[in-house]
Design an enzyme around this catalytic site. Structure first.
Site, mmCIF file in Angstrom:
data_model
loop_
_atom_site.group_PDB
_atom_site.id
_atom_site.type_symbol
_atom_site.label_atom_id
_atom_site.label_comp_id
_atom_site.label_asym_id
_atom_site.label_seq_id
_atom_site.Cartn_x
_atom_site.Cartn_y
_atom_site.Cartn_z
ATOM 1 N N LYS A 279 30.566 49.685 8.041
ATOM 2 C CA LYS A 279 29.442 50.497 7.581
ATOM 3 C C LYS A 279 29.322 50.456 6.073
ATOM 4 O O LYS A 279 28.257 50.678 5.527
ATOM 5 C CB LYS A 279 29.673 51.971 7.973
ATOM 6 C CG LYS A 279 29.716 52.258 9.450
ATOM 7 C CD LYS A 279 30.159 53.714 9.649
ATOM 8 C CE LYS A 279 30.503 54.019 11.081
ATOM 9 N NZ LYS A 279 31.361 55.196 11.208
ATOM 10 N N LYS B 79 43.026 51.282 2.720
ATOM 11 C CA LYS B 79 42.187 52.177 1.909
ATOM 12 C C LYS B 79 42.886 52.679 0.651
ATOM 13 O O LYS B 79 42.228 53.123 -0.282
ATOM 14 C CB LYS B 79 41.692 53.362 2.751
ATOM 15 C CG LYS B 79 40.657 52.928 3.773
ATOM 16 C CD LYS B 79 39.915 54.086 4.370
ATOM 17 C CE LYS B 79 38.796 53.574 5.285
ATOM 18 N NZ LYS B 79 38.230 54.609 6.121
ATOM 19 N N LYS C 10 36.053 42.543 9.680
ATOM 20 C CA LYS C 10 35.278 43.225 10.722
ATOM 21 C C LYS C 10 33.967 43.751 10.137
ATOM 22 O O LYS C 10 33.902 44.047 8.935
ATOM 23 C CB LYS C 10 36.099 44.340 11.377
ATOM 24 C CG LYS C 10 36.328 45.538 10.513
ATOM 25 C CD LYS C 10 36.853 46.728 11.309
ATOM 26 C CE LYS C 10 36.898 47.916 10.357
ATOM 27 N NZ LYS C 10 37.209 49.179 10.850
HETATM 28 P P1 TYM Z 1 34.333 54.800 13.136
HETATM 29 O O1 TYM Z 1 33.348 55.883 12.839
HETATM 30 O O2 TYM Z 1 34.785 53.938 12.013
HETATM 31 O O3 TYM Z 1 33.764 53.856 14.243
HETATM 32 C C1 TYM Z 1 33.226 54.359 15.459
HETATM 33 C C2 TYM Z 1 33.627 53.460 16.609
HETATM 34 O O4 TYM Z 1 33.171 52.123 16.389
HETATM 35 C C3 TYM Z 1 34.248 51.199 16.535
HETATM 36 N N1 TYM Z 1 34.047 50.071 15.606
HETATM 37 C C4 TYM Z 1 33.934 48.793 15.981
HETATM 38 N N2 TYM Z 1 33.978 48.193 17.183
HETATM 39 C C5 TYM Z 1 33.813 46.851 17.219
HETATM 40 N N3 TYM Z 1 33.602 46.089 16.114
HETATM 41 C C6 TYM Z 1 33.560 46.644 14.876
HETATM 42 N N4 TYM Z 1 33.334 45.894 13.811
HETATM 43 C C7 TYM Z 1 33.732 48.061 14.774
HETATM 44 N N5 TYM Z 1 33.727 48.929 13.725
HETATM 45 C C8 TYM Z 1 33.929 50.158 14.258
HETATM 46 C C9 TYM Z 1 35.499 52.007 16.186
HETATM 47 O O5 TYM Z 1 36.648 51.437 16.750
HETATM 48 C C10 TYM Z 1 35.155 53.356 16.793
HETATM 49 O O6 TYM Z 1 35.447 53.369 18.179
HETATM 50 N N6 TYM Z 1 38.713 57.215 13.488
HETATM 51 C C11 TYM Z 1 37.481 56.903 14.179
HETATM 52 C C12 TYM Z 1 36.699 58.115 14.599
HETATM 53 C C13 TYM Z 1 37.463 59.124 15.385
HETATM 54 C C14 TYM Z 1 37.827 59.026 16.755
HETATM 55 C C15 TYM Z 1 38.504 60.238 17.059
HETATM 56 C C16 TYM Z 1 37.655 58.046 17.734
HETATM 57 C C17 TYM Z 1 37.910 60.316 14.912
HETATM 58 N N7 TYM Z 1 38.528 60.990 15.943
HETATM 59 C C18 TYM Z 1 39.024 60.487 18.330
HETATM 60 C C19 TYM Z 1 38.176 58.303 19.004
HETATM 61 C C20 TYM Z 1 38.843 59.492 19.305
HETATM 62 C C21 TYM Z 1 36.589 56.086 13.250
HETATM 63 O O7 TYM Z 1 36.702 56.147 12.052
HETATM 64 O O8 TYM Z 1 35.592 55.410 13.893
#
Ligand code: TYM
Length: 326
Positions: free
Chosen positions: A195, A111, A192
């Protein structure tokens, strides 16, 4: 009962990668775990946000949580910024982390690439994520593969603090699914599914209409050898579609390979459209029912209260162990 915590950023376009990598696990775990699911709005402001849109996206994710089957009778659902302990613990953990380890986080490197200076929040983002998890004495964190490095950092921080102040934190484990953990972009299976990608056909959003789902799948990148077989290295496009099909239909990949032996990509894609539409239609319908309901607000308010109660207990222990406050 073991405790589960996870979160999703309220940034719109929640897609089947998020669903298959994370949300599906959230639902499966809630019968025999104490689950806490958060909408991590403070993570979202690490990049610029329009305040009105952010508010809407918070409610979108909350409604999607319920629409995929998270049951507020069983699980706590709340918004991160409604519980002050997240920011509080994040600072304490910041003081136990090193710039070296944060510089090694691949998401930060991606990023901030080609930028002279990056926002500090983007740099300390994984520390806030560690605070989210450790605040609830979490045992298990269901996430997609892209969060592996952040979970490792969280474990390192917890272990480091425990070394100095024994018994402060529970050291959590990540939980990753075999097939859904890394869903790739439909237009470029070397990346991957995300969003924020510009091409809307790179992803299937959970709220996509059937016609959009059909278009995105039929356009998805495959290869020219025409064999439906899982081979992530040499056939990343079709392997990604096989994974999606397998998790959505709860059919092992090997059974799908057998079913489509001698058949073409066109037939396979048509069936995948049907499987996807069948899986997402009830989610979209349930979402529409609850998105603007008063019930949703009540669930989030109750959830924040319950989460705050747990968070306060942890913060009391943390402050005592660190010698903070009176
Ligand atoms: P975020 O919002 O980007 O994504 C939410 C969840 O979706 C999973 N994910 C995927 N899984 C499979 N294939 C993909 N292409 C894919 N893209 C996203 C992510 O791994 C995630 O589980 N940092 C985290 C949010 C967060 C969090 C936490 C998670 C903040 N605090 C504490 C767990 C525990 C994030 O940006 O996820």
């Amino acid at each position: 009962m073991k405790r589960v915590f996870s979160g999703v950023q309220p940034t719109g376009n929640i897609h089947i990668g998020n669903y298959l990598g994370a949300l599906k696990q959230f639902v499966e775990l809630q019968d025999d775990h104490q689950c806490i699911y958060c909408i991590v709005d403070m993570h979202a402001i690490t990049v610029p946000q329009d305040p009105k849109a952010l508010k809407e996206h918070i409610l979108d994710v909350a409604a999607l949580y319920l629409a995929v089957g998270i049951d507020p009778e069983k699980s706590i659902v709340f918004v991160q910024s409604d519980v002050p302990g997240h920011a509080e613990l994040s600072w304490v953990l910041t003081c136990s982390s090193y710039t070296g380890e944060l510089s090694r986080m691949t998401q930060f490197k991606d990023k901030s690439k080609n930028k002279e200076s990056a926002p500090t929040g983007l740099f300390t983002y994984p520390v806030l994520m560690a605070a989210d998890i450790l605040l609830y004495d979490t045992d298990v964190v269901p996430v997609g593969n892209d969060q592996k490095q952040h979970i490792e950092l969280c474990r390192d921080l917890a272990t480091r603090v425990n070394g100095k102040y024994p018994g402060t934190f529970v050291v959590p484990d990540g939980r990753f699914l075999k097939e859904g953990a890394r869903i790739m972009a439909l237009d470029d299976p070397s990346k991957k599914m995300s969003k924020s990608a510009e091409n809307i056909h790179s992803r299937i959003s959970l709220l996509d209409e059937p016609s959009k789902i059909k278009k995105s799948i039929m356009k998805a990148t495959t290869d020219s050898d025409g064999v439906i077989r899982l081979d992530t290295e040499n056939k990343p496009g079709i392997s990604n579609l096989l994974n999606i099909y397998s998790v959505l239909s709860e059919t092992p990949v090997a059974d799908l390979e057998k079913k489509y032996e001698g058949k073409g990509y066109g037939d396979f894609k048509k069936d995948l459209v049907e499987v996807t539409v069948d899986a997402l239609t009830p989610i979209r319908e349930r979402f529409e029912e609850i998105r603007h309901s008063e019930e949703l607000m009540t669930i989030l308010r109750d959830g924040a209260e319950k989460a705050d109660e747990i968070a306060r207990k942890t913060m009391k222990r943390v402050k005592e162990n660190f010698g903070l406050g009176l």
